[in-house]
Design a protein around this motif. Structure first.
Motif, mmCIF file in Angstrom:
data_model
loop_
_atom_site.group_PDB
_atom_site.id
_atom_site.type_symbol
_atom_site.label_atom_id
_atom_site.label_comp_id
_atom_site.label_asym_id
_atom_site.label_seq_id
_atom_site.Cartn_x
_atom_site.Cartn_y
_atom_site.Cartn_z
ATOM 1 N N ALA A 120 8.363 -8.488 -8.272
ATOM 2 C CA ALA A 120 7.399 -9.515 -8.673
ATOM 3 C C ALA A 120 6.719 -9.151 -9.980
ATOM 4 N N ALA A 121 6.445 -7.855 -10.173
ATOM 5 C CA ALA A 121 5.788 -7.408 -11.401
ATOM 6 C C ALA A 121 6.743 -7.368 -12.585
ATOM 7 N N ALA A 122 8.062 -7.213 -12.312
ATOM 8 C CA ALA A 122 9.045 -7.083 -13.379
ATOM 9 C C ALA A 122 9.550 -8.422 -13.904
ATOM 10 N N ARG A 123 9.152 -9.515 -13.264
ATOM 11 C CA ARG A 123 9.582 -10.833 -13.737
ATOM 12 C C ARG A 123 9.087 -11.093 -15.161
ATOM 13 N N PRO A 124 9.757 -11.975 -15.910
ATOM 14 C CA PRO A 124 9.218 -12.363 -17.224
ATOM 15 C C PRO A 124 7.797 -12.893 -17.125
ATOM 16 N N VAL A 125 7.523 -13.620 -16.048
ATOM 17 C CA VAL A 125 6.153 -14.029 -15.731
ATOM 18 C C VAL A 125 5.804 -13.412 -14.389
ATOM 19 N N PRO A 126 5.084 -12.290 -14.369
ATOM 20 C CA PRO A 126 4.724 -11.649 -13.094
ATOM 21 C C PRO A 126 3.892 -12.585 -12.224
ATOM 22 N N ILE A 127 4.015 -12.388 -10.921
ATOM 23 C CA ILE A 127 3.274 -13.224 -9.974
ATOM 24 C C ILE A 127 2.513 -12.353 -8.985
ATOM 25 N N PRO A 128 1.453 -12.902 -8.364
ATOM 26 C CA PRO A 128 0.754 -12.146 -7.323
ATOM 27 C C PRO A 128 1.668 -11.884 -6.137
ATOM 28 N N PHE A 129 1.624 -10.638 -5.649
ATOM 29 C CA PHE A 129 2.392 -10.258 -4.467
ATOM 30 C C PHE A 129 1.426 -9.638 -3.478
ATOM 31 N N HIS A 130 1.201 -10.335 -2.381
ATOM 32 C CA HIS A 130 0.259 -9.866 -1.365
ATOM 33 C C HIS A 130 1.069 -9.280 -0.215
ATOM 34 N N GLY A 131 1.246 -7.965 -0.257
ATOM 35 C CA GLY A 131 2.091 -7.303 0.726
ATOM 36 C C GLY A 131 1.304 -6.412 1.667
ATOM 37 N N GLU A 132 1.636 -6.499 2.950
ATOM 38 C CA GLU A 132 1.130 -5.567 3.954
ATOM 39 C C GLU A 132 2.266 -4.618 4.272
ATOM 40 N N LEU A 133 2.097 -3.319 3.947
ATOM 41 C CA LEU A 133 3.229 -2.407 3.938
ATOM 42 C C LEU A 133 3.220 -1.369 5.059
ATOM 43 N N GLY A 134 2.147 -0.633 5.218
ATOM 44 C CA GLY A 134 2.150 0.418 6.229
ATOM 45 C C GLY A 134 0.759 0.981 6.418
ATOM 46 N N SER A 135 0.478 1.498 7.623
ATOM 47 C CA SER A 135 -0.877 1.969 7.899
ATOM 48 C C SER A 135 -0.871 2.983 9.030
ATOM 49 N N LEU A 136 -1.602 4.080 8.834
ATOM 50 C CA LEU A 136 -1.735 5.124 9.840
ATOM 51 C C LEU A 136 -2.868 4.831 10.818
ATOM 52 N N ASN A 137 -3.894 4.100 10.358
ATOM 53 C CA ASN A 137 -5.025 3.683 11.189
ATOM 54 C C ASN A 137 -5.706 4.859 11.893
ATOM 55 N N PRO A 138 -6.344 5.738 11.128
ATOM 56 C CA PRO A 138 -6.934 6.946 11.714
ATOM 57 C C PRO A 138 -8.084 6.637 12.660
ATOM 58 N N VAL A 139 -8.266 7.537 13.608
ATOM 59 C CA VAL A 139 -9.359 7.468 14.576
ATOM 60 C C VAL A 139 -10.069 8.820 14.566
ATOM 61 N N VAL A 140 -11.389 8.791 14.528
ATOM 62 C CA VAL A 140 -12.190 10.012 14.644
ATOM 63 C C VAL A 140 -13.018 9.921 15.916
ATOM 64 N N VAL A 141 -12.879 10.927 16.768
ATOM 65 C CA VAL A 141 -13.665 11.028 18.002
ATOM 66 C C VAL A 141 -14.646 12.186 17.813
ATOM 67 N N THR A 142 -15.934 11.912 17.873
ATOM 68 C CA THR A 142 -16.902 12.991 17.698
ATOM 69 C C THR A 142 -16.951 13.878 18.941
ATOM 70 N N GLU A 143 -17.503 15.062 18.762
ATOM 71 C CA GLU A 143 -17.628 15.995 19.874
ATOM 72 C C GLU A 143 -18.493 15.415 20.989
ATOM 73 N N ASP A 144 -19.585 14.750 20.598
ATOM 74 C CA ASP A 144 -20.467 14.164 21.606
ATOM 75 C C ASP A 144 -19.794 13.012 22.336
#
Length: 509
Positions: A233-257
């Motif tokens: 999409a960026a390499a086109r002669p006229v670039p266009i918006p590309f709204h991509g959802e690609l990957g996610s680890l989605n971290p979780v933090v659990v406190t000691e308490d």
């Protein structure tokens, strides 16, 4: 050379069910995009668009049984899950119809001339217009909610943009059925069927993103596939918006308490979230920071019991199964990694859920364990045991962008005690949605929703879920010193359409 056939495959057996279509040639992609481009004027009427979206929701409901049966046969996600997903999709279509009716998305701003400002302000009137044809790349794991009738399609149509959908090869028959339903809804309101185009094939996806009449694209899928399309999409002669959802680890933090207060509950909840849909959710918690000590031990024991009781499941296709098996094997072989419940093969076509544990110190400073900081699609998560807050901070500092980040606090911490605010601040730069004392699986369709985050979670700062998803397919334009007789009615002083707007600095509803 004959076009390659597109087969519907049963993931439970690996056998072909039926030939659904053939892969689109460049000429066929061109015809679909050109027809969609020609259909733009038909979507100009907001009332017609809103009625079309509501009819689409109604027709999807009327054909629910056939759609769910087809989707289950191709994805093995199960009728209960798919019925709920279809209901979510129908709700989303209606929600965008309401957005269109309200009109606030047009962001109308009118400023009259003011000679006292520096520099002087001319007559300026601004609103938003649809970009044009939107290419939508369907997701494997959501045959309804993130595919042909999903959020990208619904929001683009709501904005006044026709769509051409590149069907996912894991559910081509479902894609064809749903596209026919949307086209029937379009015909009910005098709209051309080309407002919803559909093409199949890997090469067709590349032809689509490169087509000069495509004005923007929405994608949900892998980092590798999404990045290739983003670069195209960026390499086109006229670039266009590309709204991509690609990957996610989605971290979780659990406190000691939190672990001390309700470790068993957190462990059970984690098991349910990480195995939901056989771990095939983009917001599956893939890395969980758990304290050493008695509370953390109880959490891990509860997680072990719950995951051990989880039945093997079928992934969406054989390629994903192979990738999962290779991924968990490679991760489990790293130094100091253990598997209280071993993830892996559950049968000829199934996988067994499991989880890995590792000292958080390994993730904080050891590049050899960076693989554990990458998403592994399927029913597995990594539990990193930390000894102090510095290790938590060090691990978080090494994480890429995510769709979600979760913090589990004790009652006292949730009331403002301890490090709750500090940890929340540390998680906020990592994700588009930050949760406290919950689980990220399950993304509500609501005006305040944000389903997107720093790269590689998404390629933009926008959301693909919720009312503001419509903003991806619009561009603002301002008219200066333009006679009102020449202006669109949205920008007339009298506000004949009754739109929410900002008029000379004042909000009007």
């Amino acid at each position: 050379m004959a076009a390659a056939p597109v087969w519907s495959v049963d993931p439970r057996t690996g056998k072909r069910r039926e030939q659904v279509a053939v892969e689109a040639t460049p000429r066929e992609v061109d015809r679909a995009v050109a027809a969609a481009h020609a259909a733009r004027p038909a979507l100009a009427d907001r009332a017609v668009r809103a009625a079309f979206l509501r009819s689409a929701a109604d027709l999807l409901g009327a054909t629910e049984a056939a759609l769910v049966e087809a989707a289950d046969a191709e994805t093995a996600l199960g009728p209960v899950r798919l019925t709920g997903e279809l209901a979510r999709t129908r709700y989303q279509l209606r929600a965008f119809a309401d957005v269109v009716d309200e009109g606030a998305y047009l962001d109308v701003v009118i400023d009259h001339p003011d000679a006292t400002t520096t520099p002087p302000t001319p007559d300026l009137r601004r609103y938003k217009l649809p970009l044009g044809v939107v290419a939508v790349y369907a997701a494997s794991n959501f045959p309804f909610a993130f595919s042909v009738p999903g959020g990208d399609t619904a929001s683009a149509l709501a904005a006044g943009c026709p769509v051409v959908v590149k069907a996912h090869p894991d559910h081509p028959a479902t894609s064809e059925l749903v596209a026919s339903v949307l086209r029937r809804a379009a015909a009910e309101h005098g709209l051309p069927q080309a407002v919803v185009g559909l093409v199949h094939g890997f090469d067709a996806g590349l032809d689509l993103i490169r087509h000069p009449l495509v004005a923007a694209a929405g994608f949900t899928g892998s980092v590798r596939g999404g990045r290739a399309l983003f670069d195209a999409a960026a390499a086109r002669p006229v670039p266009i918006p590309f709204h991509g959802e690609l990957g996610s680890l989605n971290p979780v933090v659990v406190t000691e308490d939190a672990a001390a207060e309700r470790g068993e509950e957190i462990g059970t909840g984690l098991a349910g979230s990480m195995t939901l849909g056989v771990g095939q959710f983009c917001v599956k918690p893939g890395l969980v920071l758990v304290p050493e000590g008695a509370g953390g031990d109880r959490l891990v024991k509860s997680l072990t019991a719950a995951v051990s009781d989880t039945e093997p499941g079928v992934l969406l296709d054989q390629r994903m199964r192979d990738t999962f098996l290779a991924g968990v094997t490679e991760r489990a072989s790293l130094p100091d990694v253990t598997a209280p419940v071993t993830p892996g093969a559950g049968g000829a076509h199934t996988v067994a859920a499991g989880f890995l544990t590792v000292p958080a110190a390994r993730l904080a400073a050891d590049g050899a364990h960076d693989l554990l900081l990458e998403e592994c699609f399927g029913p597995v998560t990594v539990v990193a045991r930390y000894t102090d807050g510095d290790e938590v901070t060090a691990v978080l500092s090494r994480l890429p962008g995510n769709l979600s980040a979760t913090l589990h606090l004790s009652a006292d911490e949730a009331a403002g005690g301890g490090r709750g605010a500090e940890l929340l601040a540390a998680l906020t730069p990592l994700a588009g949605r930050v949760l406290v004392n919950g689980w990220p699986t399950g993304v509500a369709v609501a005006p305040a929703q944000q389903h997107g985050g720093p790269y590689p979670a998404t390629t933009s700062t926008s959301t693909s879920v919720g009312a503001t998803a419509i903003e991806r397919w619009l561009r603002p334009v301002a008219y200066q010193n333009t006679p009102e007789a020449l202006l669109p009615p949205e920008l007339h002083d009298a506000n004949p359409l009754g739109l929410p707007r900002r008029y000379d600095g004042r909000l009007e509803h």
